[in-house]
Design a protein around this motif. Structure first.
Motif, short mmCIF file in Angstrom:
data_model
loop_
_atom_site.label_atom_id
_atom_site.label_comp_id
_atom_site.label_asym_id
_atom_site.label_seq_id
_atom_site.Cartn_x
_atom_site.Cartn_y
_atom_site.Cartn_z
N ASN A 76 0.84 -1.19 0.00
CA ASN A 76 0.00 0.00 0.00
C ASN A 76 0.88 1.24 0.00
OD1 ASN A 76 -2.48 -1.41 0.17
ND2 ASN A 76 -2.13 -1.72 2.36
N ASN A 77 1.25 1.69 -1.16
CA ASN A 77 2.16 2.83 -1.28
C ASN A 77 1.35 4.12 -1.24
OD1 ASN A 77 4.21 4.57 -1.77
ND2 ASN A 77 4.87 3.65 -3.69
N VAL A 78 1.24 4.71 -0.06
CA VAL A 78 0.37 5.87 0.14
C VAL A 78 0.76 7.05 -0.75
CG1 VAL A 78 -0.42 7.59 1.80
CG2 VAL A 78 -0.28 5.18 2.45
N PRO A 79 2.05 7.45 -0.84
CA PRO A 79 2.38 8.62 -1.67
C PRO A 79 1.96 8.45 -3.13
CG PRO A 79 4.21 8.07 -0.24
CD PRO A 79 3.23 6.94 -0.13
N ASP A 80 1.89 7.21 -3.62
CA ASP A 80 1.52 6.94 -5.00
C ASP A 80 0.03 6.71 -5.18
OD1 ASP A 80 3.22 7.21 -6.99
OD2 ASP A 80 3.79 5.10 -7.21
N PHE A 81 -0.75 6.94 -4.15
CA PHE A 81 -2.16 6.60 -4.16
C PHE A 81 -2.91 7.39 -5.23
CE2 PHE A 81 -6.50 7.52 -2.90
CZ PHE A 81 -7.01 6.26 -2.66
N ASP A 82 -3.80 6.69 -5.98
CA ASP A 82 -4.64 7.34 -6.98
C ASP A 82 -6.00 6.65 -6.98
OD1 ASP A 82 -5.90 8.40 -9.25
OD2 ASP A 82 -3.99 8.69 -10.28
N LEU A 83 -7.03 7.38 -6.60
CA LEU A 83 -8.37 6.82 -6.49
C LEU A 83 -8.89 6.29 -7.82
CD1 LEU A 83 -10.61 6.41 -4.31
CD2 LEU A 83 -11.60 8.58 -5.10
N ARG A 84 -8.36 6.80 -8.93
CA ARG A 84 -8.83 6.36 -10.24
C ARG A 84 -8.42 4.93 -10.55
NH1 ARG A 84 -6.45 11.52 -13.34
NH2 ARG A 84 -4.94 11.21 -11.64
N ARG A 85 -7.37 4.43 -9.87
CA ARG A 85 -6.92 3.05 -10.10
C ARG A 85 -7.81 2.09 -9.33
NH1 ARG A 85 -1.19 4.98 -9.99
NH2 ARG A 85 -1.20 4.58 -7.74
N LYS A 86 -8.28 1.09 -10.05
CA LYS A 86 -9.17 0.10 -9.43
C LYS A 86 -8.50 -0.60 -8.26
CE LYS A 86 -12.28 -3.69 -10.68
NZ LYS A 86 -12.76 -4.54 -11.80
N LYS A 87 -7.19 -0.88 -8.40
CA LYS A 87 -6.45 -1.56 -7.33
C LYS A 87 -6.42 -0.70 -6.07
CE LYS A 87 -2.07 -1.14 -7.05
NZ LYS A 87 -0.60 -1.12 -7.29
N ASP A 88 -6.20 0.61 -6.24
CA ASP A 88 -6.14 1.51 -5.09
C ASP A 88 -7.50 1.64 -4.42
OD1 ASP A 88 -3.54 1.76 -5.76
OD2 ASP A 88 -3.54 3.92 -6.04
N ARG A 89 -8.56 1.67 -5.23
CA ARG A 89 -9.91 1.75 -4.64
C ARG A 89 -10.21 0.47 -3.85
NH1 ARG A 89 -11.27 3.59 -9.69
NH2 ARG A 89 -12.62 1.79 -10.16
N LYS A 90 -9.76 -0.66 -4.39
CA LYS A 90 -10.00 -1.94 -3.70
C LYS A 90 -9.24 -1.98 -2.38
CE LYS A 90 -9.84 -6.94 -4.45
NZ LYS A 90 -9.47 -8.02 -5.41
#
Length: 310
Positions: free
Chosen positions: A61-75
């Protein structure tokens, strides 16, 4: 706000209804301008929230690279939220609002992602579509994606030199929104603080008013004891609530200007023939409470006189 304008401008109801500070001005026609946050702002806001949550940061879970548009990050975000929701009682006061914010971000994604872009985007509803702004301003999930809202109202209800803002105040669960509310209050000439006659002054109100006092704005306050006319047996009961509010405010070293009346009754009286059948019955029932109505009408007159003449 609806009572002052004499029309259904913002959504009304019990509890928190307006989910974002909503600015209201006079306009040439009814027009709602909704300004959406950029993806950078949304992702930055969520990344900051994640830093406050226990056990989220890890190699996967790389917080600085977080992007809500990515399905993986939303999951991953949804999984983290579900785990936190199960242990919500263990969260501290600083973390809990962040968890609520994450829930709104996830729930509002499908409805708002198409209006959100690299830059701030504008969505407008005009004329007969004007009321559609409530789908966003009165929905906490969709409101998370909004940065600003301005409603332009046609007619004589609002002076062209005045801007009114409907704010959440003590009920705001979004820390960023609460910060914007306080910033807006610093630029305001007058703050009208509504207290429900059902609950009186709550601990959340006291904390919020303390923050307003620290900003040096306490002298700008007018208080409304917003009466639920169905909740009081008689005028004496209503006056007891009013006295209790006055006493609680005195502990904040406030010399309160307090007016007790029903904003909903005043709105219904102004709407007249535009009222639905159910609300007509409610209005007729309230009018039987002659002592309370007479008292509230006198308070409304004093309040309006203060607004008009200072």
């Amino acid at each position: 706000v609806n009572s002052i304008a004499g029309s259904e401008i913002v959504k009304r109801g019990a509890g928190v209804v307006t989910c974002i500070t909503t600015r209201i001005r006079k306009g040439r026609k009814n027009r709602a301008s909704l300004y959406f946050k950029s993806w950078d702002e949304i992702n930055s806001q969520l990344a900051k929230a994640l830093h406050l949550l226990p056990d989220y940061e890890s190699d996967k879970n790389n917080v600085p690279d977080f992007d809500l548009r990515r399905k993986k990050d939303r999951k991953n975000l949804a999984s983290a939220y579900e785990a936190l929701a199960r242990s919500i009682s263990g969260l501290n006061d600083e973390s809990a609002p962040q968890v609520v914010m994450i829930r709104h971000a996830l729930a509002g994604y499908e409805a708002c992602s198409e209006f959100t872009g690299a830059d701030e985007n504008l969505l407008c509803f005009e004329s007969r579509h004007f009321a559609r702004h409530k789908e966003y301003t009165a929905d906490p999930d969709n409101a998370f994606y909004l940065k600003d809202v301005c409603l332009e109202i046609f007619g004589r209800a609002i002076d062209p030199d005045i801007e009114i803002a409907d704010c959440q105040g003590a009920d705001s669960t979004d820390p960023a929104q609460l910060s914007r509310i306080l910033s807006y209050l610093e630029t305001s000439s007058l703050i009208i603080y509504c207290i429900s006659s059902r609950t009186g002054l709550r601990q959340a109100d006291i904390q919020f008013l303390t923050r307003i006092r620290k900003l040096g704005l306490i002298e700008n306050l007018i208080f409304i004891n917003n009466c639920d006319l169905t909740e009081h047996e008689n005028l004496e009961d209503l006056k007891k609530i009013e006295s209790a509010i006055m006493q609680d405010l005195s502990f904040l070293e406030v010399r309160p200007r307090l007016f007790s009346f029903s904003a909903l009754y005043n709105l219904f009286s102004k709407l007249g023939s535009r009222l639905g059948a159910r609300d007509v019955k409610r209005l007729e029932l309230w009018r039987h409470e002659t002592d309370m109505i007479r008292y509230c009408d006198s308070m409304t007159e004093k309040f309006n006189d203060l607004l008009e003449h200072g």
